[in-house]
Design a protein around this motif. Structure first.
Motif, short mmCIF file in Angstrom:
data_model
loop_
_atom_site.label_atom_id
_atom_site.label_comp_id
_atom_site.label_asym_id
_atom_site.label_seq_id
_atom_site.Cartn_x
_atom_site.Cartn_y
_atom_site.Cartn_z
N SER A 12 0.83 -1.21 0.00
CA SER A 12 0.00 0.00 0.00
C SER A 12 0.87 1.26 0.00
N GLU A 13 0.20 2.40 -0.19
CA GLU A 13 0.88 3.69 -0.12
C GLU A 13 1.44 3.91 1.29
N ASN A 14 0.75 3.35 2.30
CA ASN A 14 1.24 3.45 3.68
C ASN A 14 2.59 2.74 3.83
N SER A 15 2.77 1.65 3.12
CA SER A 15 4.05 0.93 3.15
C SER A 15 5.16 1.77 2.54
N VAL A 16 4.83 2.48 1.49
CA VAL A 16 5.83 3.34 0.84
C VAL A 16 6.25 4.45 1.79
N ARG A 17 5.27 5.06 2.47
CA ARG A 17 5.61 6.12 3.44
C ARG A 17 6.45 5.54 4.58
N ALA A 18 6.11 4.34 5.04
CA ALA A 18 6.89 3.70 6.11
C ALA A 18 8.32 3.44 5.63
N ALA A 19 8.47 3.03 4.38
CA ALA A 19 9.81 2.78 3.83
C ALA A 19 10.64 4.06 3.81
N LYS A 20 10.01 5.17 3.46
CA LYS A 20 10.73 6.46 3.44
C LYS A 20 11.22 6.83 4.84
N GLU A 21 10.43 6.53 5.86
CA GLU A 21 10.86 6.78 7.24
C GLU A 21 11.98 5.83 7.64
N ALA A 22 11.89 4.58 7.19
CA ALA A 22 12.93 3.60 7.50
C ALA A 22 14.28 4.06 6.94
N VAL A 23 14.25 4.62 5.74
CA VAL A 23 15.47 5.13 5.11
C VAL A 23 16.07 6.25 5.94
N LYS A 24 15.22 7.12 6.47
CA LYS A 24 15.69 8.24 7.29
C LYS A 24 16.35 7.75 8.58
N VAL A 121 -3.75 -3.89 12.38
CA VAL A 121 -2.48 -4.63 12.43
C VAL A 121 -1.44 -3.80 13.16
N SER A 122 -1.35 -2.51 12.82
CA SER A 122 -0.33 -1.67 13.45
C SER A 122 -0.54 -1.58 14.96
N HIS A 123 -1.78 -1.50 15.40
CA HIS A 123 -2.07 -1.43 16.84
C HIS A 123 -1.67 -2.73 17.53
N LYS A 124 -1.98 -3.87 16.92
CA LYS A 124 -1.62 -5.17 17.50
C LYS A 124 -0.10 -5.32 17.59
N VAL A 125 0.57 -4.89 16.54
CA VAL A 125 2.03 -4.98 16.54
C VAL A 125 2.61 -4.08 17.62
N MET A 126 2.14 -2.85 17.68
CA MET A 126 2.64 -1.88 18.65
C MET A 126 2.51 -2.39 20.08
N LYS A 127 1.39 -3.02 20.38
CA LYS A 127 1.13 -3.49 21.74
C LYS A 127 1.96 -4.70 22.14
N ASN A 128 2.39 -5.50 21.17
CA ASN A 128 2.94 -6.82 21.50
C ASN A 128 4.40 -7.08 21.15
N VAL A 129 5.05 -6.20 20.40
CA VAL A 129 6.46 -6.44 20.11
C VAL A 129 7.31 -6.05 21.31
N HIS A 130 8.46 -6.68 21.43
CA HIS A 130 9.36 -6.43 22.56
C HIS A 130 10.46 -5.44 22.23
N CYS A 131 10.23 -4.59 21.24
CA CYS A 131 11.21 -3.60 20.83
C CYS A 131 10.46 -2.32 20.50
N PRO A 132 11.16 -1.24 20.27
CA PRO A 132 10.49 -0.01 19.84
C PRO A 132 9.76 -0.24 18.51
N ALA A 133 8.65 0.46 18.34
CA ALA A 133 7.87 0.36 17.11
C ALA A 133 7.45 1.75 16.66
N LEU A 134 7.42 1.94 15.37
CA LEU A 134 7.03 3.23 14.80
C LEU A 134 5.88 3.00 13.83
N ILE A 135 4.76 3.69 14.07
CA ILE A 135 3.64 3.65 13.14
C ILE A 135 3.70 4.92 12.30
N VAL A 136 3.70 4.75 10.98
CA VAL A 136 3.80 5.88 10.07
C VAL A 136 2.44 6.13 9.46
N LYS A 137 1.95 7.37 9.58
CA LYS A 137 0.64 7.75 9.03
C LYS A 137 0.81 8.33 7.65
#
Length: 137
Positions: A12-24, A121-137
């Protein structure tokens, strides 16, 4: 510094935005692991319409091609991992097992009622991973 970044992608377009943040966020020593989850509920339809398992794999790679292009243009060190199951729990399980340093995931932008009823999905991931998580809007 994050050495292993899990970037959850779905094409999705949300994945593309998340990828741009990952690069940063990524350094030259970081590995960005794109994780695409073939959702069980949608996979049945994909499999029925696929000519072969190779064509199914190509279709899934096509879905993440824009994200891959963002990472390639930026010169990022990345790889693609394709998993199968229900996206939220599978991403959490994989991130925790691999002990990634950061999870980055795009948000679909559900409203409050949709998120309460459906969950995201993002909310479930955020609540349950054992590391920092970033949700990109």
């Amino acid at each position: 510094m994050y050495k292993h970044i899990l970037l959850a992608v779905d094409g999705s377009e949300n994945s593309v935005r998340a990828a741009k943040e990952a690069v940063k966020i990524a350094s030259e020593n970081s590995l960005i692991e794109m994780v695409y989850v073939g959702d069980f509920e949608k996979a049945k339809t994909e499999v029925l319409h696929a000519v072969s398992s190779e064509s199914l794999l190509l279709e899934r790679k096509r879905k993440v091609a824009l994200v891959e292009e963002v990472l390639r243009v930026a010169g990022s060190n990345f790889k693609l991992t394709i998993l199968h199951g229900t996206p939220g729990p599978i991403i959490v399980k994989y991130a925790n097992e691999k002990q990634v340093d950061l999870v980055i995931i795009g948000s679909r932008g559900l409203n409050t009622l949709q998120e309460m009823v459906l969950g995201s999905v993002s909310h479930k991931v955020m609540k349950n991973v054992h590391c920092p998580a970033l949700i990109v809007k």
